[in-house]
Design a protein around this motif. Structure first.
Motif, PDB file in Angstrom:
ATOM      1  N   UNK A 483       0.843  -1.207   0.000  1.00  0.00           N
ATOM      2  CA  UNK A 483       0.000   0.000   0.000  1.00  0.00           C
ATOM      3  C   UNK A 483       0.872   1.248   0.000  1.00  0.00           C
ATOM      4  N   UNK A 484       1.910   1.245   0.846  1.00  0.00           N
ATOM      5  CA  UNK A 484       2.789   2.411   0.922  1.00  0.00           C
ATOM      6  C   UNK A 484       3.548   2.609  -0.394  1.00  0.00           C
ATOM      7  N   UNK A 485       4.044   1.514  -0.985  1.00  0.00           N
ATOM      8  CA  UNK A 485       4.780   1.633  -2.246  1.00  0.00           C
ATOM      9  C   UNK A 485       3.882   2.144  -3.359  1.00  0.00           C
ATOM     10  N   UNK A 486       2.652   1.668  -3.402  1.00  0.00           N
ATOM     11  CA  UNK A 486       1.713   2.112  -4.435  1.00  0.00           C
ATOM     12  C   UNK A 486       1.404   3.597  -4.267  1.00  0.00           C
ATOM     13  N   UNK A 487       1.196   3.989  -3.035  1.00  0.00           N
ATOM     14  CA  UNK A 487       0.876   5.390  -2.763  1.00  0.00           C
ATOM     15  C   UNK A 487       2.054   6.310  -3.090  1.00  0.00           C
ATOM     16  N   UNK A 488       3.245   5.924  -2.631  1.00  0.00           N
ATOM     17  CA  UNK A 488       4.405   6.789  -2.836  1.00  0.00           C
ATOM     18  C   UNK A 488       4.850   6.827  -4.294  1.00  0.00           C
ATOM     19  N   UNK A 489       4.714   5.712  -4.983  1.00  0.00           N
ATOM     20  CA  UNK A 489       5.214   5.636  -6.355  1.00  0.00           C
ATOM     21  C   UNK A 489       4.275   6.293  -7.359  1.00  0.00           C
ATOM     22  N   UNK A 490       2.968   6.134  -7.148  1.00  0.00           N
ATOM     23  CA  UNK A 490       2.022   6.586  -8.169  1.00  0.00           C
ATOM     24  C   UNK A 490       1.028   7.630  -7.678  1.00  0.00           C
ATOM     25  N   UNK A 491       0.493   7.454  -6.485  1.00  0.00           N
ATOM     26  CA  UNK A 491      -0.648   8.275  -6.088  1.00  0.00           C
ATOM     27  C   UNK A 491      -0.232   9.634  -5.551  1.00  0.00           C
ATOM     28  N   UNK A 492       0.837   9.700  -4.770  1.00  0.00           N
ATOM     29  CA  UNK A 492       1.263  11.010  -4.279  1.00  0.00           C
ATOM     30  C   UNK A 492       1.715  11.918  -5.411  1.00  0.00           C
ATOM     31  N   UNK A 493       2.529  11.446  -6.375  1.00  0.00           N
ATOM     32  CA  UNK A 493       2.849  12.298  -7.525  1.00  0.00           C
ATOM     33  C   UNK A 493       1.607  12.714  -8.302  1.00  0.00           C
ATOM     34  N   UNK A 494       0.637  11.782  -8.429  1.00  0.00           N
ATOM     35  CA  UNK A 494      -0.589  12.114  -9.156  1.00  0.00           C
ATOM     36  C   UNK A 494      -1.384  13.170  -8.407  1.00  0.00           C
ATOM     37  N   UNK A 495      -1.434  13.024  -7.086  1.00  0.00           N
ATOM     38  CA  UNK A 495      -2.163  14.007  -6.283  1.00  0.00           C
ATOM     39  C   UNK A 495      -1.496  15.379  -6.376  1.00  0.00           C
ATOM     40  N   UNK A 496      -0.161  15.392  -6.328  1.00  0.00           N
ATOM     41  CA  UNK A 496       0.558  16.667  -6.443  1.00  0.00           C
ATOM     42  C   UNK A 496       0.302  17.299  -7.798  1.00  0.00           C
TER      43      UNK A 496
END
Length: 512
Positions: A483-496
């Protein structure tokens, strides 16, 4: 982390080996489950006892267990050669339906010698009744009773070439019963030539004989020593070609025969003794055509017992595709109609026989694991909506459906784009809401592949409250790293990126 896990679906050398290892583990579990359900079970032919000596319908007379004295008297009387022999043997047969009588009978000195003498009699009616007595003994749950029948095995094999269908059938089922539990019986049958005898008998045109032969063979093929001592002999005979012929020839007329030999082929394939030989003999293409024919029978509403044949045929193909060397197998599977047949089976049997849906998905998984042609066919034939619907079924069905989706997504951008267009994200949000760690883990794997090959999917996932769906699993020890890897790799950049775009949009608004 993600690159290591994505090898599970990537068709490079290391990824393929990991995939094959996982398949072999799951296939082993399937075979174990099949053995526990037991086609290895004794069968009893007693319908013949409902017919009297004149060929007229009679009534089975209930009997009590026989005492040792009663058994001895029956054997003395039957040896005297009176005209009442058949009647006396019929009474003995009824007594042998009881376990205690069976045990008493085999302990009596000379009893089996007398019975075998009657079994080899030139009088057909006496011989038949003696065969029925042997058959009752073969059905015993006591291994000692089966081993007491050892002196009869050579005669049972000899009589397989007889002219009476009823007598041959009885000999076959007696042999099958004896072979189930007794290592000693199987050890004796092989040098006595049971495989050549069966290879000759399988050419009989009679359905009853063919079905009985399939029963004997299935018992032998499930024995512990089958991969080393039995299956090599079978593969060196004409049996595989005849089995394949009987499985695929007009199943509507001989469903019982087809089912018996389909399971026999399944046991041979699972042994991995020489599957390349079976592939070279056209087994794959023959079974594919059979599945297409069975699918057409569903459209005609002729489906009674169909699942019993479809299941072993699916397993044969799945296991052949899981072989290390499957090029010959792949060449024989090029018909996209096979996918349509699989989805037809899943739709038709989902409610009544859900186990068959798992078998179909297992084959679909093996078809799509390395072959873009079948991944493309799932999309172009518009089969994806039906696949997504399976995500709301049982745990195992959901896991297998997710695995197939991962196989498709792994093929790259174009495939992920079509998955995205077909609304795969809402379905994944539903599976993420489940508590099963394996289902959620496989859902995360699919999300990773989608975001890797189609970054804009991450934006849509966020807009559909995807981050909240992930957060409920962030404290699960089995899932939190992914979950953390998915969030950090794809979702946080997408959110930014989304926030940046929103800010840029705000600067161009008029200040009225």
């Amino acid at each position: 982390m993600w690159s290591r896990r994505s090898c599970r679906y990537r068709p490079d050398a290391s990824g393929l080996e990991e995939l094959r290892a996982r398949r072999r583990e799951q296939e082993s579990a399937l075979r174990k489950a099949r053995r526990q359900q037991q086609l290895v079970s004794k069968r009893l032919l007693r319908e013949d006892s409902l017919v009297n000596g004149d060929g007229q319908a009679g009534v089975e007379i209930g009997s009590e267990p026989l005492s040792e004295q009663e058994i001895l008297q029956l054997l003395r009387d039957v040896q005297r050669g009176t005209e009442e022999r058949k009647k006396l043997l019929s009474r003995l047969r009824q007594g042998l339906q009881h376990k205690e009588t069976q045990q008493k009978f085999v302990r009596l000195e000379g009893s089996m010698r007398v019975l075998i003498g009657l079994f080899t009699s030139s009088l057909a009616n006496v011989q038949m009744e003696a065969a029925r007595c042997l058959h009752e003994l073969s059905h015993s749950s006591d291994p000692a009773v089966a081993e007491a029948c050892l002196p009869a095995t050579s005669y049972l094999l000899t009589y397989l070439s007889g002219h009476s269908v009823e007598f041959t059938e009885l000999c076959l089922y007696t042999l099958g019963n004896l072979a189930v539990e007794s290592d000693a019986v199987r050890k004796q049958l092989l040098p006595q030539g049971i495989i050549p005898a069966l290879a000759s008998c399988i050419q009989s045109p009679h359905v009853a004989v063919q079905e009985g032969l399939g029963y004997v063979l299935s018992q032998l093929l499930q024995a512990r020593e089958a991969p080393t001592k039995i299956i090599p002999l079978v593969l060196d005979s004409v049996l595989p070609q005849h089995m394949l012929r009987l499985v695929s020839s007009n199943p509507e007329l001989g469903m019982g025969v087809a089912v018996e030999f389909a399971w026999c082929l399944h046991y041979i394939v699972c042994s991995h003794v020489n599957n390349s030989l079976l592939i070279s003999q056209g087994m794959v293409s023959t079974l594919v055509l059979l599945l297409l024919e069975l699918a057409s029978m569903i459209s005609k509403a002729a489906t009674e017992g169909l699942e019993l044949l479809i299941c072993p045929v699916l397993r044969c193909l799945s296991n052949l595709l899981a072989e290390d060397e499957t090029e010959g197998c792949k060449v024989q599977i090029q018909d996209e109609r096979l996918l349509v047949a699989l989805f037809l089976f899943m739709q038709y049997f989902l409610q009544q026989h859900p186990f068959l849906v798992q078998e179909c998905l297992w084959l679909l998984n093996n078809l799509t694991a390395d072959e873009p042609i079948f991944c493309s066919a799932v999309l172009t034939l518009d089969l994806l909506p039906a696949l997504l619907q399976l995500l709301s079924c049982s745990r195992m069905v959901t896991l297998l459906a997710l695995t197939v989706l991962c196989n498709i997504a792994e093929k790259g951008h174009a495939y992920c784009h079509q998955l995205h267009q077909k609304a795969v994200l809402p379905s994944l949000l539903s599976t993420l809401a489940l508590s099963d760690a394996q289902v959620v883990g496989q859902s995360l794997e699919l999300l990773h592949l989608l975001f890797l090959h189609l970054p804009e999917a991450a934006d849509d996932f966020l807009s559909q409250a995807g981050l909240q769906a992930l957060e409920q699993h962030q404290d699960n020890p089995q899932l939190q790293e992914r979950v953390r890897a998915l969030s950090e790799t794809y979702l946080q950049p997408a959110a930014a990126s989304l926030i940046s775009c929103a800010g840029a949009s705000a600067t161009v608004l008029p200040s009225s």
